[in-house]
Structures are given as C-alpha cells and as structure tokens.
Design a protein around this motif. Structure first.
Motif, PDB file in Angstrom:
ATOM      1  N   GLY A 152      39.629 -63.255  83.608  1.00 33.25           N
ATOM      2  CA  GLY A 152      40.017 -64.676  83.267  1.00 33.25           C
ATOM      3  C   GLY A 152      40.761 -65.048  81.939  1.00 33.25           C
ATOM      4  N   ASP A 153      40.331 -65.716  81.106  1.00 34.56           N
ATOM      5  CA  ASP A 153      41.027 -65.838  79.848  1.00 34.56           C
ATOM      6  C   ASP A 153      39.907 -65.370  78.669  1.00 34.56           C
ATOM      7  N   GLU A 154      38.928 -64.613  79.012  1.00 40.29           N
ATOM      8  CA  GLU A 154      38.083 -64.035  77.941  1.00 40.29           C
ATOM      9  C   GLU A 154      37.847 -62.769  78.044  1.00 40.29           C
ATOM     10  N   LEU A 155      37.695 -61.961  76.969  1.00 38.00           N
ATOM     11  CA  LEU A 155      37.306 -60.430  76.813  1.00 38.00           C
ATOM     12  C   LEU A 155      35.936 -60.396  77.345  1.00 38.00           C
ATOM     13  N   ARG A 156      35.734 -59.189  78.060  1.00 37.68           N
ATOM     14  CA  ARG A 156      34.496 -58.951  78.497  1.00 37.68           C
ATOM     15  C   ARG A 156      34.152 -57.524  78.158  1.00 37.68           C
ATOM     16  N   TRP A 157      33.066 -56.879  77.880  1.00 38.91           N
ATOM     17  CA  TRP A 157      32.630 -55.630  77.838  1.00 38.91           C
ATOM     18  C   TRP A 157      32.296 -54.919  79.152  1.00 38.91           C
ATOM     19  N   PHE A 158      32.906 -53.674  79.242  1.00 34.16           N
ATOM     20  CA  PHE A 158      32.489 -52.851  80.480  1.00 34.16           C
ATOM     21  C   PHE A 158      32.017 -51.492  79.926  1.00 34.16           C
ATOM     22  N   HIS A 159      31.132 -50.961  80.685  1.00 31.03           N
ATOM     23  CA  HIS A 159      30.836 -49.450  80.528  1.00 31.03           C
ATOM     24  C   HIS A 159      31.645 -48.728  81.589  1.00 31.03           C
ATOM     25  N   VAL A 160      32.179 -47.792  81.369  1.00 30.41           N
ATOM     26  CA  VAL A 160      32.928 -46.881  81.855  1.00 30.41           C
ATOM     27  C   VAL A 160      32.449 -45.595  82.226  1.00 30.41           C
ATOM     28  N   LEU A 161      32.044 -45.457  83.599  1.00 34.04           N
ATOM     29  CA  LEU A 161      31.421 -44.071  84.017  1.00 34.04           C
ATOM     30  C   LEU A 161      32.594 -43.344  84.972  1.00 34.04           C
ATOM     31  N   ALA A 162      32.943 -42.342  84.578  1.00 32.55           N
ATOM     32  CA  ALA A 162      34.085 -41.546  85.350  1.00 32.55           C
ATOM     33  C   ALA A 162      33.936 -40.241  85.666  1.00 32.55           C
ATOM     34  N   ARG A 163      34.258 -39.327  86.522  1.00 33.91           N
ATOM     35  CA  ARG A 163      34.117 -38.146  86.819  1.00 33.91           C
ATOM     36  C   ARG A 163      35.745 -37.599  86.897  1.00 33.91           C
ATOM     37  N   ALA A 164      36.221 -36.636  86.350  1.00 32.69           N
ATOM     38  CA  ALA A 164      37.454 -36.014  86.710  1.00 32.69           C
ATOM     39  C   ALA A 164      37.271 -35.208  87.504  1.00 32.69           C
ATOM     40  N   LEU A 165      38.515 -35.114  88.419  1.00 31.94           N
ATOM     41  CA  LEU A 165      38.567 -34.133  89.606  1.00 31.94           C
ATOM     42  C   LEU A 165      39.791 -33.079  89.360  1.00 31.94           C
ATOM     43  N   TRP A 166      39.129 -31.914  89.373  1.00 33.77           N
ATOM     44  CA  TRP A 166      39.975 -30.929  88.980  1.00 33.77           C
ATOM     45  C   TRP A 166      40.180 -29.847  90.140  1.00 33.77           C
ATOM     46  N   SER A 167      41.426 -29.288  90.220  1.00 34.30           N
ATOM     47  CA  SER A 167      41.541 -28.077  91.238  1.00 34.30           C
ATOM     48  C   SER A 167      40.957 -26.829  90.487  1.00 34.30           C
ATOM     49  N   GLY A 168      40.720 -25.977  91.303  1.00 35.58           N
ATOM     50  CA  GLY A 168      40.201 -24.909  91.008  1.00 35.58           C
ATOM     51  C   GLY A 168      39.549 -24.006  91.721  1.00 35.58           C
ATOM     52  N   PRO A 169      38.843 -23.001  91.400  1.00 34.68           N
ATOM     53  CA  PRO A 169      38.181 -22.834  89.833  1.00 34.68           C
ATOM     54  C   PRO A 169      39.053 -22.029  88.961  1.00 34.68           C
ATOM     55  N   SER A 170      40.088 -21.575  89.382  1.00 37.70           N
ATOM     56  CA  SER A 170      41.169 -20.620  88.656  1.00 37.70           C
ATOM     57  C   SER A 170      42.505 -21.450  88.184  1.00 37.70           C
ATOM     58  N   ASP A 171      42.778 -21.523  86.841  1.00 38.53           N
ATOM     59  CA  ASP A 171      43.863 -22.429  86.854  1.00 38.53           C
ATOM     60  C   ASP A 171      43.659 -23.689  87.121  1.00 38.53           C
ATOM     61  N   PRO A 172      42.574 -24.578  86.760  1.00 41.48           N
ATOM     62  CA  PRO A 172      42.416 -25.691  87.155  1.00 41.48           C
ATOM     63  C   PRO A 172      43.501 -26.899  86.709  1.00 41.48           C
TER      64      PRO A 172
END
Length: 384
Positions: A152-172
C-alpha cells in the motif's frame, strides 16, 4: 515442436493436457486469464485426463495435485508470498496473496527490470537477494534474509526464505529459485519496542544508565587507534535541586512532569549524537565530545536548564569531568563527575563544578562523602 520431440522429452500426461487445450489456449490468453485461473483449469483438466491413465500414475499425480491445492490454500490464509523464479526466461510467479496485498500480478516477466516490481521490493534488495542465491551451492542452496517491501503506502518488513535451483551435479548452472516472503512487520515492531524499553528510561524516554555506560565506554575506547590528546569527551552529572519539594508539595504526578520536561530541555541543549541519560531519580547524565575548552559549553547548557516549570523553580547543580590523556575509563570518569557534583551540592547548589578545579585535599575528603546516583540515595534528602 513438442509433439515432434524438438523440445526434449515430456511426460505423456502433460502432452495429453497440452493437446486437449491447444485449440482454446490462444482465446483464453487473449481474454486476460490469470495464472491462478490457468492453474485451476489445468488441475481440472489433468484430473479428467487421468481418468484414462494407469492407476499408479494417476494416484501419484493426484497426490501432487492435492499438494498444489494445499499450497494455494495456505498461501491465501497467511501473510506469505510464495514465489518461483526462473533464470531463462527471467520470470517470477507469485502466489495470489501478492495480487491483493502487494498489487502485483502473479506472473512478472523480467522482474529485475520491471518498474512496479522494483518499486515494491527495491532494486537494491532484489540485487542483494540475487547475489545471495547465486553464491549458494548444490549442497547448501538455502538463504534467508530480511528486507522491506512497500505494501500500500507503507513499508513493511518481510522475512525471505529461498532455495536456489541448480543443474548438476557436474558444472552446475543457476536455474532460478523457489521460496516465500513472510510478513514479519508486526513482530519486528514488537522487537523494536522491546529493545527500546530495554535501553531507555520508561518515564523520560532518554537512555538508561546501563545503556549509557555501554555507549560511553565504547566511545572512550582504550586502544592505540584512539587519539587521547584530540579525542576529548566531557561527562556531566546534572541534579535537580530541591526536587523532593516538587513531589511533596504538588504530588508525584507533577514530579514526573518536571522530570520529563527537564529531560526534554537536556536533549534540546545538546547535539543529536551526544548522550543524554537518566541515571537516578532526579539525576541525569550528559556525555559530549568536546576537543576545545568545555567551560563555555557547560555554562551555556546550565543556563538553558534553569528557569521554572508551571511555577516550580528549576535549580540545577552539575559536576563535570573531562576525559583526556589521563583518564579513559568510564567508571573513573563517572566517579570524578560525581565528586564534583557533591562538592557543588554542599557548597550552595545552582551551578557547576569541574573536577579538575578541585585540589587534592578536596577530592580526598569528598570521595568519602559522595554518593553516586547508582546507590539509589536521593541527594537532596541526604543533604537536608
């Protein structure tokens, strides 16, 4: 291209779904159908297609469809934004909570360059999140951080929890990420409030004695990096004369108003970076960096503090000690200011005394009689 195998191998069930909606897909997309509606239609279509599939595959796929339904349900019931980000093409898919809370579409193409998306989360926050995700590994793909977003018109705090996705396992190769943003603004506000209460006096809202000690001790320092000849600090203890009479004559509520007024006057008389603290009932502390002669500064502050409040005369006694090449210890500096204050109280009050102006005999005699604010003894009461 998919049917002829030009796009790699596809699950036969997916091929059946795509073939079934091929004739209607363009019309639906041109009518502005949302990602959420596509997901629901796909679920229904997949269930119909599964009626003709083998039992084992159908059972497994239905479990996945139920799991997808639960994801949407819990995302809508909580203050969470679930997301899936792909690197190629650059695209982020958001849960439908974002639509009515963040005013963002569920699918954002090229989010790092999308004006509305960057305005919501901040370009710097997004760049930091991207750096953290790309710095992960296949064995350690999870990151968490906190960031502000515009709701809206206000700043709010967020907790970010994320998982990176990699190809692999060789040369990810980094493929993208999945994760969620949890609205923790209310919790953050409670934490800030608790921290404020832990470090500040509840009545006057200036810092308390324990926190002032920590700040001043850090500023005084003791290492070689500190220039003891140029980096001079002045510590002053300020005591309201005859404050007990304010409580006895007008009541404790009036006395509280006097203390709050006095604390405001102290803060107005110094700079923002200077320390103002309440260290006793009617005793306050000032600590300021002052590389020049501090006497004009102390004189100006003292004159600004005296006067009256709602008819009650404000008389102030001050004891002042200077931190220089001979003393960098907070406790010793406080002791010197306390001795100087005690001298002033015994000598008539309403004024200030520098510890350096006392001769050795006066310092030794006063040391036995001086009572610090930390002892909890009211000076006026003990002097009368």
């Amino acid at each position: 291209m998919i049917r002829e195998g030009e796009c790699g191998a596809f699950n036969p069930l997916i091929l059946e779904c795509l073939t079934a909606v091929a004739g209607d897909l363009e019309k639906r997309l041109n009518h502005g159908i949302t990602g959420r509606e596509i997901s629901i239609d796909s679920l229904h279509l997949s269930e119909a297609t599964l009626d003709n599939g083998d039992a084992e595959a159908s059972s497994r796929t239905l479990e996945l469809l139920d799991y997808e339904r639960m994801n949407y349900f819990f995302a809508s019931m909580s203050n969470e934004v679930q997301f899936e980000f792909t690197e190629e093409p650059p695209m982020i898919v958001l849960s439908d909570w974002s639509d009515h809370k963040l005013d963002l579409p569920e699918i954002v193409m090229d989010p790092y360059n999308d004006e509305a998306f960057c305005a919501t989360f901040g370009k710097e926050n997004l760049e930091k999140l991207s750096r953290l995700l790309r710095a992960t590994t296949i064995d350690d793909p999870v990151i968490d951080m906190e960031m502000e977003a515009t709701v809206g018109d206000e700043l709010r705090w967020f907790h970010v929890l994320a998982r990176a996705l990699w190809s692999g396992p060789s040369d990810p190769v980094y493929l993208g990420s999945i994760g969620k943003l949890i609205d923790v603004d209310d919790r953050q506000a409670e934490l800030i409030d608790l921290q404020f209460k832990a470090y500040h006096d509840p009545l006057t809202e200036v810092v308390n004695g324990a926190f002032a000690r920590k700040i001043i001790a850090e500023r005084l320092g003791s290492g070689e990096a500190c220039d003891r000849h140029r980096d001079r600090h002045v510590l002053a203890l300020c005591d309201l004369d005859f404050f007990k009479q304010a409580n006895d004559t007008y009541g404790h509520q009036f006395g509280d108003r006097v203390l709050k007024h006095f604390a405001e006057r102290l803060q107005e008389s110094v700079r923002g970076e200077d320390v103002v603290a309440r260290v006793g009932g009617d005793e306050f502390l000032l600590c300021m960096e002052c590389p020049v002669d501090p006497r004009p500064l102390i004189d100006r502050i003292h004159r600004s503090l005296e006067g009256d409040f709602e008819g009650f005369p404000l008389s102030v006694s001050m004891g002042v000690a200077i931190a220089g090449s001979d003393v960098r210890d907070y406790d010793e500096l406080f002791r010197r200011a306390d001795v100087a204050l005690y001298h002033k109280k015994r000598g008539g009050r309403s004024g200030y005394v520098f510890y350096s102006d006392l001769d050795e005999e006066e310092r030794d005699l006063l040391l036995e009689g001086a009572h610090t604010a930390l002892s909890g003894i009211d000076r006026d009461e003990s002097d009368q």
